[in-house]
Scaffold this active site. Structure first.
Site, PDB file in Angstrom:
ATOM      1  CE1 TYR A  17      -3.975  -2.010   0.373  1.00  0.00           C
ATOM      2  CE2 TYR A  17      -2.896  -3.069   2.224  1.00  0.00           C
ATOM      3  CZ  TYR A  17      -3.933  -3.027   1.310  1.00  0.00           C
ATOM      4  OH  TYR A  17      -4.891  -3.997   1.325  1.00  0.00           O
ATOM      5  CB  CYS A  18      -0.124   4.789  -0.402  1.00  0.00           C
ATOM      6  SG  CYS A  18       0.470   6.454  -0.124  1.00  0.00           S
ATOM      7  N   PRO A  19       2.911   4.391   1.068  1.00  0.00           N
ATOM      8  CG  PRO A  19       4.748   5.598   1.920  1.00  0.00           C
ATOM      9  CD  PRO A  19       3.594   4.731   2.340  1.00  0.00           C
TER      10      PRO A  19
END
Lengths: 80, 136
Positions: A17-19
């Site tokens: 997932y981000c980042p």
């Protein structure tokens, strides 16, 4: 733009997932050679905005963004 | 270069994770970032800190899903993220000297990415030079 670009290195960040995908790209590009092409695979929706924005800001070349089955391929050329 | 100051005064996993995430957004957008860890957030910076608790939400489903994502390695851990951000440059991290001393710690007892053990006057100076200050 052809999707048949051959990257020098593929970063499979589909599990992050981000980042995560952007961080993986930054780390790889920093260690990489000028002129090489790097490809990040991401399923994270934030990457669509964050990766091209960072590539532009960092003065690299966004070769292309390609939608695949369930993920996006970001193809980037290190230019400095 | 624009500058962001982040103040973290909680050692809870979700706060630490938030600080690292916000810092990552700023660093990758080319901002300079200064993080000041206070209170029990300093304890979380100990090299030999005990395993941190899982994220807790008032919504059990949220806790379960986030903790599952962490276990599966889909979320970058805050310590790993800060290490990577240090490597990119533009990030300075300080631990509050008062709490560090109360805990009987010295700078060498803290994680290597901690640049300074500093007082709140340093925080005030950094905040006055910054474009934005966020307390988390």
């Amino acid at each position: 733009m052809s999707q048949e670009i051959i990257a020098d290195q593929v970063i499979d960040a589909r599990g992050s997932y981000c980042p995560g995908p952007l961080m993986e790209l930054i780390k790889t590009i920093r260690k990489g050679e000028v002129g090489k092409i790097y490809e990040v695979w991401s399923k994270d929706a934030g990457s669509i905005r964050d990766i091209p924005k960072w590539v532009t800001k960092a003065n690299h070349e966004m070769v292309g963004v390609f939608e695949e089955n369930g993920h996006t391929r970001f193809v980037v050329k290190k230019v400095r | 270069m624009s500058k962001l100051v982040l103040v973290c005064d909680s050692g809870s996993t979700e706060k630490l994770q938030t600080v690292a995430l916000v810092a990552s957004g700023a660093i990758t957008s080319d901002y300079e970032v200064f993080i000041f860890f206070m209170h029990d957030a300093v304890y979380a910076l100990k090299k030999d800190a005990p395993p941190e608790p899982e994220i807790t939400s008032v919504f059990p489903e949220v806790s379960n899903k986030i903790n599952q994502a962490r276990k599966e390695g889909k979320l970058v851990h805050w310590k790993e993220l800060l290490e990577d951000l240090k490597d990119l440059g533009g990030l300075r991290i300080a631990a509050c000297v008062q709490i560090t001393e109360i805990l009987g710690l010295e700078k060498d007892d803290l994680l290597p990415f901690v640049d300074d053990v500093a007082g709140v006057n340093t925080l005030a100076e950094e905040a006055m030079k910054a474009d934005q200050v966020i307390s988390i």
